[in-house]
Write a protein that holds these residues in place. Structure first.
Motif, PDB file in Angstrom:
ATOM      1  N   THR A   1    -126.962 -43.328  13.284  1.00  0.00           N
ATOM      2  CA  THR A   1    -128.154 -43.361  12.211  1.00  0.00           C
ATOM      3  C   THR A   1    -127.592 -43.856  11.175  1.00  0.00           C
ATOM      4  OG1 THR A   1    -127.793 -41.145  11.658  1.00  0.00           O
ATOM      5  CG2 THR A   1    -128.999 -41.177  13.711  1.00  0.00           C
ATOM      6  N   ASP A   2    -128.671 -43.980  10.181  1.00  0.00           N
ATOM      7  CA  ASP A   2    -128.179 -44.425   8.832  1.00  0.00           C
ATOM      8  C   ASP A   2    -127.384 -43.436   8.188  1.00  0.00           C
ATOM      9  OD1 ASP A   2    -129.570 -46.960   8.597  1.00  0.00           O
ATOM     10  OD2 ASP A   2    -131.327 -46.530   8.003  1.00  0.00           O
ATOM     11  N   SER A   3    -127.783 -42.277   8.425  1.00  0.00           N
ATOM     12  CA  SER A   3    -127.042 -41.296   7.735  1.00  0.00           C
ATOM     13  C   SER A   3    -125.579 -41.125   8.082  1.00  0.00           C
ATOM     14  CB  SER A   3    -127.868 -39.593   7.774  1.00  0.00           C
ATOM     15  OG  SER A   3    -128.938 -39.703   7.318  1.00  0.00           O
ATOM     16  N   GLN A   4    -125.304 -41.519   9.397  1.00  0.00           N
ATOM     17  CA  GLN A   4    -123.905 -41.560   9.817  1.00  0.00           C
ATOM     18  C   GLN A   4    -123.133 -42.592   9.401  1.00  0.00           C
ATOM     19  OE1 GLN A   4    -125.023 -41.113  14.134  1.00  0.00           O
ATOM     20  NE2 GLN A   4    -124.322 -39.268  14.288  1.00  0.00           N
ATOM     21  N   ALA A   5    -123.717 -43.887   9.420  1.00  0.00           N
ATOM     22  CA  ALA A   5    -123.193 -45.027   9.053  1.00  0.00           C
ATOM     23  C   ALA A   5    -123.132 -45.057   7.640  1.00  0.00           C
ATOM     24  CB  ALA A   5    -124.075 -46.245   9.401  1.00  0.00           C
ATOM     25  N   ASN A   6    -123.700 -44.362   6.682  1.00  0.00           N
ATOM     26  CA  ASN A   6    -123.619 -44.334   5.264  1.00  0.00           C
ATOM     27  C   ASN A   6    -122.301 -43.465   4.833  1.00  0.00           C
ATOM     28  OD1 ASN A   6    -125.597 -46.299   5.126  1.00  0.00           O
ATOM     29  ND2 ASN A   6    -126.732 -45.325   3.465  1.00  0.00           N
ATOM     30  N   ILE A   7    -121.976 -42.843   5.915  1.00  0.00           N
ATOM     31  CA  ILE A   7    -120.776 -41.848   5.372  1.00  0.00           C
ATOM     32  C   ILE A   7    -119.555 -42.834   4.972  1.00  0.00           C
ATOM     33  CG2 ILE A   7    -119.039 -40.594   6.548  1.00  0.00           C
ATOM     34  CD1 ILE A   7    -121.098 -38.973   7.793  1.00  0.00           C
ATOM     35  N   PHE A   8    -119.735 -44.059   5.648  1.00  0.00           N
ATOM     36  CA  PHE A   8    -118.229 -44.808   5.458  1.00  0.00           C
ATOM     37  C   PHE A   8    -118.360 -45.571   4.155  1.00  0.00           C
ATOM     38  CE2 PHE A   8    -119.171 -45.470  10.164  1.00  0.00           C
ATOM     39  CZ  PHE A   8    -117.847 -44.850  10.691  1.00  0.00           C
ATOM     40  N   PRO A   9    -119.334 -46.164   3.607  1.00  0.00           N
ATOM     41  CA  PRO A   9    -119.206 -46.458   2.245  1.00  0.00           C
ATOM     42  C   PRO A   9    -119.002 -45.102   1.016  1.00  0.00           C
ATOM     43  CG  PRO A   9    -121.207 -46.834   3.080  1.00  0.00           C
ATOM     44  CD  PRO A   9    -120.675 -46.549   3.902  1.00  0.00           C
ATOM     45  N   SER A  10    -119.671 -44.130   1.524  1.00  0.00           N
ATOM     46  CA  SER A  10    -119.701 -43.029   0.615  1.00  0.00           C
ATOM     47  C   SER A  10    -118.010 -42.444   0.740  1.00  0.00           C
ATOM     48  CB  SER A  10    -120.577 -41.702   1.285  1.00  0.00           C
ATOM     49  OG  SER A  10    -121.886 -42.047   1.017  1.00  0.00           O
ATOM     50  N   LEU A  11    -117.578 -42.444   1.706  1.00  0.00           N
ATOM     51  CA  LEU A  11    -116.059 -41.883   1.907  1.00  0.00           C
ATOM     52  C   LEU A  11    -115.180 -42.770   1.135  1.00  0.00           C
ATOM     53  CD1 LEU A  11    -114.398 -39.785   3.477  1.00  0.00           C
ATOM     54  CD2 LEU A  11    -114.203 -41.464   5.353  1.00  0.00           C
ATOM     55  N   VAL A  12    -115.387 -44.135   1.128  1.00  0.00           N
ATOM     56  CA  VAL A  12    -114.577 -45.146   0.357  1.00  0.00           C
ATOM     57  C   VAL A  12    -114.464 -44.642  -1.123  1.00  0.00           C
ATOM     58  CG1 VAL A  12    -114.566 -47.415  -0.435  1.00  0.00           C
ATOM     59  CG2 VAL A  12    -114.723 -46.970   1.890  1.00  0.00           C
ATOM     60  N   PHE A  13    -115.530 -44.282  -1.665  1.00  0.00           N
ATOM     61  CA  PHE A  13    -115.761 -44.150  -3.136  1.00  0.00           C
ATOM     62  C   PHE A  13    -115.344 -42.598  -3.707  1.00  0.00           C
ATOM     63  CE2 PHE A  13    -117.798 -48.321  -2.420  1.00  0.00           C
ATOM     64  CZ  PHE A  13    -117.331 -48.832  -3.530  1.00  0.00           C
TER      65      PHE A  13
ATOM     66  N   TRP B   1    -112.826 -41.169  -2.945  1.00  0.00           N
ATOM     67  CA  TRP B   1    -111.563 -41.166  -3.380  1.00  0.00           C
ATOM     68  C   TRP B   1    -111.226 -41.593  -4.890  1.00  0.00           C
ATOM     69  CZ3 TRP B   1    -109.222 -38.038  -0.207  1.00  0.00           C
ATOM     70  CH2 TRP B   1    -109.466 -38.050   1.169  1.00  0.00           C
ATOM     71  N   PHE B   2    -112.146 -41.944  -5.548  1.00  0.00           N
ATOM     72  CA  PHE B   2    -111.995 -42.422  -6.925  1.00  0.00           C
ATOM     73  C   PHE B   2    -112.342 -41.000  -7.464  1.00  0.00           C
ATOM     74  CE2 PHE B   2    -113.191 -46.838  -5.460  1.00  0.00           C
ATOM     75  CZ  PHE B   2    -112.381 -47.291  -6.096  1.00  0.00           C
ATOM     76  N   LEU B   3    -112.891 -40.027  -7.151  1.00  0.00           N
ATOM     77  CA  LEU B   3    -113.084 -38.994  -7.885  1.00  0.00           C
ATOM     78  C   LEU B   3    -111.936 -38.082  -7.850  1.00  0.00           C
ATOM     79  CD1 LEU B   3    -114.857 -36.603  -8.908  1.00  0.00           C
ATOM     80  CD2 LEU B   3    -115.134 -35.839  -6.785  1.00  0.00           C
ATOM     81  N   ILE B   4    -111.079 -38.440  -6.672  1.00  0.00           N
ATOM     82  CA  ILE B   4    -109.612 -37.501  -6.534  1.00  0.00           C
ATOM     83  C   ILE B   4    -108.841 -38.130  -7.136  1.00  0.00           C
ATOM     84  CG2 ILE B   4    -108.327 -36.444  -4.715  1.00  0.00           C
ATOM     85  CD1 ILE B   4    -110.935 -35.210  -4.871  1.00  0.00           C
ATOM     86  N   PHE B   5    -108.559 -39.555  -7.027  1.00  0.00           N
ATOM     87  CA  PHE B   5    -107.374 -40.281  -7.321  1.00  0.00           C
ATOM     88  C   PHE B   5    -107.380 -40.765  -8.715  1.00  0.00           C
ATOM     89  CE2 PHE B   5    -106.617 -39.808  -2.915  1.00  0.00           C
ATOM     90  CZ  PHE B   5    -105.070 -39.600  -2.758  1.00  0.00           C
ATOM     91  N   SER B   6    -108.205 -41.191  -9.399  1.00  0.00           N
ATOM     92  CA  SER B   6    -108.306 -42.021 -10.540  1.00  0.00           C
ATOM     93  C   SER B   6    -107.431 -41.459 -11.760  1.00  0.00           C
ATOM     94  CB  SER B   6    -109.849 -42.075 -11.265  1.00  0.00           C
ATOM     95  OG  SER B   6    -110.429 -41.153 -11.399  1.00  0.00           O
ATOM     96  N   VAL B   7    -107.586 -40.110 -12.248  1.00  0.00           N
ATOM     97  CA  VAL B   7    -106.834 -39.740 -13.337  1.00  0.00           C
ATOM     98  C   VAL B   7    -105.486 -39.607 -12.628  1.00  0.00           C
ATOM     99  CG1 VAL B   7    -106.535 -37.569 -14.775  1.00  0.00           C
ATOM    100  CG2 VAL B   7    -108.872 -38.475 -14.449  1.00  0.00           C
TER     101      VAL B   7
ATOM    102  N   LEU C   1    -108.630 -47.472   2.378  1.00  0.00           N
ATOM    103  CA  LEU C   1    -109.230 -48.374   1.907  1.00  0.00           C
ATOM    104  C   LEU C   1    -109.624 -47.913   0.527  1.00  0.00           C
ATOM    105  CD1 LEU C   1    -109.793 -51.691   1.702  1.00  0.00           C
ATOM    106  CD2 LEU C   1    -112.221 -50.845   2.537  1.00  0.00           C
ATOM    107  N   GLY C   2    -110.388 -46.893   0.377  1.00  0.00           N
ATOM    108  CA  GLY C   2    -111.028 -46.121  -0.839  1.00  0.00           C
ATOM    109  C   GLY C   2    -109.476 -45.559  -1.663  1.00  0.00           C
ATOM    110  N   ILE C   3    -108.663 -44.899  -1.310  1.00  0.00           N
ATOM    111  CA  ILE C   3    -107.471 -44.439  -1.855  1.00  0.00           C
ATOM    112  C   ILE C   3    -106.796 -45.760  -2.477  1.00  0.00           C
ATOM    113  CG2 ILE C   3    -105.189 -43.414  -1.602  1.00  0.00           C
ATOM    114  CD1 ILE C   3    -106.607 -41.470   0.832  1.00  0.00           C
ATOM    115  N   GLY C   4    -106.307 -46.726  -1.837  1.00  0.00           N
ATOM    116  CA  GLY C   4    -105.610 -47.896  -2.129  1.00  0.00           C
ATOM    117  C   GLY C   4    -106.624 -48.666  -3.277  1.00  0.00           C
ATOM    118  N   ASN C   5    -107.957 -48.692  -3.177  1.00  0.00           N
ATOM    119  CA  ASN C   5    -108.754 -49.439  -4.277  1.00  0.00           C
ATOM    120  C   ASN C   5    -108.699 -48.646  -5.466  1.00  0.00           C
ATOM    121  OD1 ASN C   5    -111.556 -50.576  -5.208  1.00  0.00           O
ATOM    122  ND2 ASN C   5    -110.288 -51.915  -4.092  1.00  0.00           N
ATOM    123  N   ALA C   6    -108.705 -47.080  -5.470  1.00  0.00           N
ATOM    124  CA  ALA C   6    -108.778 -46.205  -6.488  1.00  0.00           C
ATOM    125  C   ALA C   6    -107.536 -46.627  -7.400  1.00  0.00           C
ATOM    126  CB  ALA C   6    -108.794 -44.700  -5.929  1.00  0.00           C
ATOM    127  N   LEU C   7    -106.270 -46.634  -6.728  1.00  0.00           N
ATOM    128  CA  LEU C   7    -104.837 -46.773  -7.287  1.00  0.00           C
ATOM    129  C   LEU C   7    -104.946 -48.323  -7.993  1.00  0.00           C
ATOM    130  CD1 LEU C   7    -102.697 -45.673  -4.024  1.00  0.00           C
ATOM    131  CD2 LEU C   7    -102.729 -44.282  -6.486  1.00  0.00           C
TER     132      LEU C   7
END
Length: 387
Positions: free
Chosen positions: A41-53, A55-61, A106-112
């Motif tokens: 479903t859209d909700s299930q598929a949209n977890i992917f881009p949500s999951l990528v970003f 990690w910016f909350l966790i890893f940026s600082v 991919l999200g963790i690497g991009n946050a770094l």
């Protein structure tokens, strides 16, 4: 002459790293293919881009703190290594759990990378050249973003059948580029000056959200990234829903968005020399607002494409304007403010989740409605920008 050649030799591998930074935007088109492959479903598929970003909350600082310990170049190399791992996993399949792990890495690497590459560039260029180099870096990053849908579409329709990868051929192609970036940057000598004073703490960084304008900037970054990821993910779905297009054909919408976003990044450096930041910001938001209204109203392919192009151009310079406004507001706290603004990329998690729920309930118009809320906030933010 030697100094110029030396600077160019150091600048080129970093521009390739900016290209690698753009790999994160493949999540939009990839999530659509995974949705089709796994009947999500859209909700299930949209977890992917949500999951990528997320990690910016966790890893940026924490990445800022890591740079103080191991240096900027080593942090960028670490980010590329994590990105390499994320691109390697889909070579072995596209199962739901495997893709969740891949997009997380991919999200963790991009946050770094987002946190460390810009400061590393300041070790090679400075003064007025730094601003133009950063703008050009964003231009290079955008090239990787709009190429991704084309490569995926080629893989889905034209790639060698014996490879058995289809659209996933995108991952090994970008993986090879990541390896080249690691080797090139790793063999490039870059002198890094030591940071002065005591390193910032996580608490000190978060405390700046108590400053009203910094909070407005933080929310503005969240809306910018939410609209960016939202359009990247939703544009093909709108064409598929309203015109019955196949995913391979509808994927052009994502490329169109990034083509105009890339053009906007390139032109923005020149436009901002003629117009004030507030005026150009207002024009950009107006482009997106007109486009959102159009996406509610139009069902013709040409007009939908026009709306997507307007969002791409309008959203192209929102981030640098908000980022610079935040730094100008507290020049004595640049490190802390920079960390917070990168953390604001977490908006790429919140918006797709809300859009997925809304689109499952009432169709893609629901997803457009969520993005419109972000555009309206940016209009409100514009009123707070100093003339």
């Amino acid at each position: 002459m030697n100094n110029n050649s030396n600077s160019l030799a150091k600048l080129l591998p970093m521009m390739l790293c900016f290209f690698a930074m753009g790999f994160v935007d493949l999540v939009g088109i990839a999530s659509n293919y995974v949705k089709a492959d796994l009947n999500l479903t859209d909700s299930q598929a949209n977890i992917f881009p949500s999951l990528v970003f997320f990690w910016f909350l966790i890893f940026s600082v924490p990445t800022g703190m890591l740079m103080n310990r191991i240096g900027r170049k080593k942090t960028v190399l670490l980010s590329l290594a994590v990105t390499f791992a994320s691109l390697l996993l889909p070579v072995f399949g596209d199962g739901y759990a495997l893709m969740l792990i891949s997009f997380s890495l991919l999200g963790i690497g991009n946050a770094l990378m987002q946190t460390s590459l810009n400061p590393l560039l300041s070790n090679v260029v400075s003064g007025e050249r730094l601003a133009s180099s950063l703008t050009f870096g964003q231009f290079v990053k955008a090239i990787a973003s709009f190429l991704a849908p084309y490569i995926a579409m080629w893989g889905a329709t034209q790639a060698i059948p014996s490879l058995g990868m289809g659209w996933r051929v995108l991952f090994p192609i970008y993986m090879v580029i990541a390896v080249v970036a690691i080797l090139w940057l790793g063999t490039t000598s870059i002198h890094e000056e030591k940071e002065e004073g005591r390193p910032s703490t996580f608490g000190e960084c978060l405390a700046l959200l108590g400053k009203p304008f910094i909070l407005l900037c933080f929310l503005g970054i969240m809306c910018h990234v939410g609209i960016d990821v939202g359009t990247n993910t939703t544009a093909p779905k709108i064409l598929m829903e309203r015109l019955g297009m196949s995913l391979a054909d509808a994927g052009f919408a994502t490329s169109l968005y990034f083509i105009f976003r890339t053009a906007g990044c390139f032109l923005g450096a020149f436009i901002l020399q003629k117009l004030s930041a507030r005026t150009f910001f207002g024009i950009s938001v107006l482009c997106m607002l007109v486009a959102m209204v159009g996406l509610f109203v139009f069902h013709e392919m040409t007009m939908i494409y026009v709306c997507i192009a307007l969002i791409g151009f309008g959203n192209s310079n929102i981030f640098p304007i908000i980022f610079s406004q935040a730094l100008l507001a507290m020049p004595q706290k640049k490190n802390e403010v920079s960390g917070l603004m990168i953390m604001g990329l977490f908006g790429g998690t919140i918006f797709p989740l809300a859009m997925g729920v809304a689109s499952d309930a009432i169709g893609q118009s629901g997803a457009v409605a969520v993005m419109t809320v972000g555009v309206l906030y940016l209009f409100f933010y514009m009123m707070k920008i100093k003339r």
